[in-house]
Design an enzyme around this catalytic site. Sequence first.
Site, mmCIF file in Angstrom:
data_model
loop_
_atom_site.group_PDB
_atom_site.id
_atom_site.type_symbol
_atom_site.label_atom_id
_atom_site.label_comp_id
_atom_site.label_asym_id
_atom_site.label_seq_id
_atom_site.Cartn_x
_atom_site.Cartn_y
_atom_site.Cartn_z
ATOM 1 C CB ILE A 131 -0.947 0.009 1.220
ATOM 2 C CG1 ILE A 131 -1.755 -1.288 1.300
ATOM 3 C CG2 ILE A 131 -1.828 1.250 1.196
ATOM 4 C CD1 ILE A 131 -2.639 -1.572 0.104
ATOM 5 C CD GLU A 132 3.290 4.748 -4.363
ATOM 6 O OE1 GLU A 132 3.873 5.785 -4.717
ATOM 7 O OE2 GLU A 132 3.074 3.784 -5.124
ATOM 8 C CB ILE A 133 -0.184 6.436 1.904
ATOM 9 C CG1 ILE A 133 -0.833 5.098 2.305
ATOM 10 C CG2 ILE A 133 -1.104 7.615 2.235
ATOM 11 C CD1 ILE A 133 -0.923 4.894 3.795
#
Length: 129
Positions: free
Chosen positions: A119-121
């Site tokens: 998960i890239e934020i």
Amino acid sequence: MIASLDHLVLTVADIEASIGFYSTVLGMERVSFAGGRTALAFGQQKINLHLKGHEFEPKAKVPQPGSADLCFVAAVPLTAVQARLAAHAIAIEAGPVARTGAVGPIMSVYVRDPDDNLIEISSYALESD
């Protein structure tokens, strides 16, 4: 021809664990629809959740928990994202690091969800805010 993404599907090992992460940590909203199915809503999109072995048809050819790599754009500064992750004891795997988003430069942090999806934020601000 294509205007936007409406929803995507994640195959998960434990729907409640996924809801806990995405709602508590990332602030998405749990929603139920059509026959008790579960999704996570954010902005004008949603993530439908399928339990491994109990997927809805039609489905991906080989649905697997942990096979996704997703990037979300934060509605808050990246420093606030980092603080929230820390408050929930979510380890940052990488970042902040400069990347290229769909419409320009972004700063990103990377974490794992309960199924080990990456998960890239990200933030479109050029610094980590």
